[in-house]
Design a protein around this motif. Structure first.
Motif, PDB file in Angstrom:
ATOM      1  N   SER A 188     141.275 -21.401  -3.814  1.00 58.88           N
ATOM      2  CA  SER A 188     141.041 -21.432  -1.762  1.00 58.88           C
ATOM      3  C   SER A 188     142.041 -21.932  -1.287  1.00 58.88           C
ATOM      4  CB  SER A 188     139.957 -21.979  -1.918  1.00 58.88           C
ATOM      5  OG  SER A 188     139.652 -22.112  -0.721  1.00 58.88           O
ATOM      6  N   TRP A 189     143.322 -21.680  -1.023  1.00 60.50           N
ATOM      7  CA  TRP A 189     143.270 -22.945  -0.010  1.00 60.50           C
ATOM      8  C   TRP A 189     142.807 -23.294   1.077  1.00 60.50           C
ATOM      9  CZ3 TRP A 189     143.212 -22.862   5.222  1.00 60.50           C
ATOM     10  CH2 TRP A 189     142.293 -22.185   6.324  1.00 60.50           C
ATOM     11  N   LYS A 190     141.732 -23.275   1.502  1.00 59.85           N
ATOM     12  CA  LYS A 190     140.954 -23.726   1.975  1.00 59.85           C
ATOM     13  C   LYS A 190     140.361 -24.847   1.765  1.00 59.85           C
ATOM     14  CE  LYS A 190     138.720 -21.069   5.193  1.00 59.85           C
ATOM     15  NZ  LYS A 190     137.574 -20.065   5.921  1.00 59.85           N
ATOM     16  N   GLY A 191     140.188 -25.031  -0.142  1.00 60.46           N
ATOM     17  CA  GLY A 191     139.503 -26.143  -0.973  1.00 60.46           C
ATOM     18  C   GLY A 191     140.815 -27.247  -1.314  1.00 60.46           C
ATOM     19  N   ALA A 192     141.983 -26.520  -1.564  1.00 61.33           N
ATOM     20  CA  ALA A 192     143.036 -27.644  -1.420  1.00 61.33           C
ATOM     21  C   ALA A 192     143.163 -28.060  -0.331  1.00 61.33           C
ATOM     22  CB  ALA A 192     144.413 -26.336  -1.890  1.00 61.33           C
ATOM     23  N   HIS A 193     143.195 -27.533   1.202  1.00 60.73           N
ATOM     24  CA  HIS A 193     143.662 -28.341   2.369  1.00 60.73           C
ATOM     25  C   HIS A 193     142.886 -29.339   2.593  1.00 60.73           C
ATOM     26  CE1 HIS A 193     143.308 -28.525   6.340  1.00 60.73           C
ATOM     27  NE2 HIS A 193     144.526 -29.213   6.551  1.00 60.73           N
ATOM     28  N   ASN A 194     141.659 -28.826   2.489  1.00 55.93           N
ATOM     29  CA  ASN A 194     139.970 -29.501   2.665  1.00 55.93           C
ATOM     30  C   ASN A 194     140.358 -31.671   1.182  1.00 55.93           C
ATOM     31  OD1 ASN A 194     139.318 -28.692   4.731  1.00 55.93           O
ATOM     32  ND2 ASN A 194     137.437 -27.256   2.953  1.00 55.93           N
ATOM     33  N   ARG A 195     140.561 -30.727   0.416  1.00 57.82           N
ATOM     34  CA  ARG A 195     140.935 -31.428  -0.732  1.00 57.82           C
ATOM     35  C   ARG A 195     142.123 -32.855  -0.386  1.00 57.82           C
ATOM     36  NH1 ARG A 195     139.216 -31.840  -6.329  1.00 57.82           N
ATOM     37  NH2 ARG A 195     137.481 -30.344  -5.335  1.00 57.82           N
ATOM     38  N   LEU A 196     143.037 -32.511  -0.116  1.00 53.77           N
ATOM     39  CA  LEU A 196     144.100 -32.871   0.335  1.00 53.77           C
ATOM     40  C   LEU A 196     143.803 -34.018   1.439  1.00 53.77           C
ATOM     41  CD1 LEU A 196     147.233 -33.784   0.997  1.00 53.77           C
ATOM     42  CD2 LEU A 196     147.602 -31.636   2.468  1.00 53.77           C
ATOM     43  N   ARG A 197     142.933 -33.205   2.425  1.00 55.41           N
ATOM     44  CA  ARG A 197     142.212 -33.983   3.879  1.00 55.41           C
ATOM     45  C   ARG A 197     141.546 -34.930   2.918  1.00 55.41           C
ATOM     46  NH1 ARG A 197     139.839 -30.776   6.732  1.00 55.41           N
ATOM     47  NH2 ARG A 197     139.165 -31.804   8.119  1.00 55.41           N
ATOM     48  N   MET A 198     140.293 -35.182   2.475  1.00 53.76           N
ATOM     49  CA  MET A 198     139.666 -35.542   1.989  1.00 53.76           C
ATOM     50  C   MET A 198     140.436 -36.890   1.311  1.00 53.76           C
ATOM     51  SD  MET A 198     136.141 -33.935   1.229  1.00 53.76           S
ATOM     52  CE  MET A 198     137.364 -33.108  -0.568  1.00 53.76           C
ATOM     53  N   TRP A 199     141.538 -36.300   0.053  1.00 53.49           N
ATOM     54  CA  TRP A 199     142.514 -37.758  -0.942  1.00 53.49           C
ATOM     55  C   TRP A 199     143.498 -38.743   0.340  1.00 53.49           C
ATOM     56  CZ3 TRP A 199     143.929 -34.479  -5.722  1.00 53.49           C
ATOM     57  CH2 TRP A 199     142.629 -34.827  -6.071  1.00 53.49           C
ATOM     58  N   ALA A 200     143.643 -38.379   1.462  1.00 57.90           N
ATOM     59  CA  ALA A 200     144.154 -38.988   2.218  1.00 57.90           C
ATOM     60  C   ALA A 200     143.408 -39.784   3.098  1.00 57.90           C
ATOM     61  CB  ALA A 200     144.826 -38.007   3.368  1.00 57.90           C
ATOM     62  N   VAL A 201     142.401 -39.521   3.588  1.00 56.36           N
ATOM     63  CA  VAL A 201     141.074 -40.119   4.264  1.00 56.36           C
ATOM     64  C   VAL A 201     140.821 -41.511   3.513  1.00 56.36           C
ATOM     65  CG1 VAL A 201     138.471 -40.423   5.415  1.00 56.36           C
ATOM     66  CG2 VAL A 201     140.996 -38.255   6.136  1.00 56.36           C
ATOM     67  N   ASP A 202     140.018 -41.144   2.228  1.00 52.85           N
ATOM     68  CA  ASP A 202     139.556 -42.344   1.183  1.00 52.85           C
ATOM     69  C   ASP A 202     140.643 -43.076   0.455  1.00 52.85           C
ATOM     70  OD1 ASP A 202     140.387 -40.634  -1.341  1.00 52.85           O
ATOM     71  OD2 ASP A 202     138.315 -39.936  -1.185  1.00 52.85           O
ATOM     72  N   GLY A 203     141.884 -43.096   0.574  1.00 52.96           N
ATOM     73  CA  GLY A 203     142.732 -43.591  -0.071  1.00 52.96           C
ATOM     74  C   GLY A 203     143.120 -42.688  -0.947  1.00 52.96           C
ATOM     75  N   THR A 204     142.289 -41.863  -1.204  1.00 50.96           N
ATOM     76  CA  THR A 204     142.730 -41.882  -3.360  1.00 50.96           C
ATOM     77  C   THR A 204     144.946 -41.392  -3.776  1.00 50.96           C
ATOM     78  OG1 THR A 204     141.165 -40.276  -3.078  1.00 50.96           O
ATOM     79  CG2 THR A 204     142.603 -39.742  -4.760  1.00 50.96           C
ATOM     80  N   TRP A 205     145.436 -40.916  -2.047  1.00 53.16           N
ATOM     81  CA  TRP A 205     147.120 -40.850  -2.508  1.00 53.16           C
ATOM     82  C   TRP A 205     148.002 -42.105  -2.837  1.00 53.16           C
ATOM     83  CZ3 TRP A 205     147.850 -36.477  -4.551  1.00 53.16           C
ATOM     84  CH2 TRP A 205     148.033 -35.155  -3.765  1.00 53.16           C
ATOM     85  N   GLU A 206     146.713 -42.789  -2.037  1.00 50.55           N
ATOM     86  CA  GLU A 206     147.648 -44.457  -2.044  1.00 50.55           C
ATOM     87  C   GLU A 206     146.986 -45.238  -3.758  1.00 50.55           C
ATOM     88  OE1 GLU A 206     147.073 -48.678   0.098  1.00 50.55           O
ATOM     89  OE2 GLU A 206     145.997 -46.583   0.924  1.00 50.55           O
ATOM     90  N   LYS A 207     145.856 -44.856  -3.825  1.00 50.97           N
ATOM     91  CA  LYS A 207     145.309 -45.527  -5.245  1.00 50.97           C
ATOM     92  C   LYS A 207     146.522 -44.894  -6.124  1.00 50.97           C
ATOM     93  CE  LYS A 207     140.498 -46.409  -4.171  1.00 50.97           C
ATOM     94  NZ  LYS A 207     139.697 -45.399  -3.889  1.00 50.97           N
TER      95      LYS A 207
END
Length: 99
Positions: free
Chosen positions: A24-43
């Protein structure tokens, strides 16, 4: 999810046109946004940099560009040489005066 996000940014494809193999494109988009907000990408990036640095895979070369782009003097609002022309005089209107 990571493959879907990488594919989207590598190709510039709109989210809605993400191939079905990524889910699902919505799932990928939402996951990207959530990971950006909660600091997952930075970790994740910090861990990857630490691992690469420990293995000697990083050279830590930082390119510095000293290019200077200047606007033309008239584009920058510089005063032109000589006297500025006087503003035009305002002539009264022939119409009726406002009350």
């Amino acid at each position: 999810m990571i493959d879907a996000i990488v594919f989207k940014y590598r190709t510039g494809t709109p989210w809605m046109e993400l191939p079905e193999r990524f889910g699902s494109w919505k799932g990928a988009h939402n996951r990207l946004r959530m990971w950006a907000v909660d600091g997952t990408w930075e970790k994740v990036f910090t861990a990857l940099l630490a691992q690469a640095d420990a293995e000697g895979d990083l050279d830590w070369v930082i390119p510095v560009d000293s290019t200077v782009v200047r606007a033309h003097q008239h584009a920058a609002g510089a005063r032109q040489k000589g006297l500025r022309p006087a503003s035009r005089t305002t002539m009264p209107s022939d119409g009726p005066a406002a009350d």
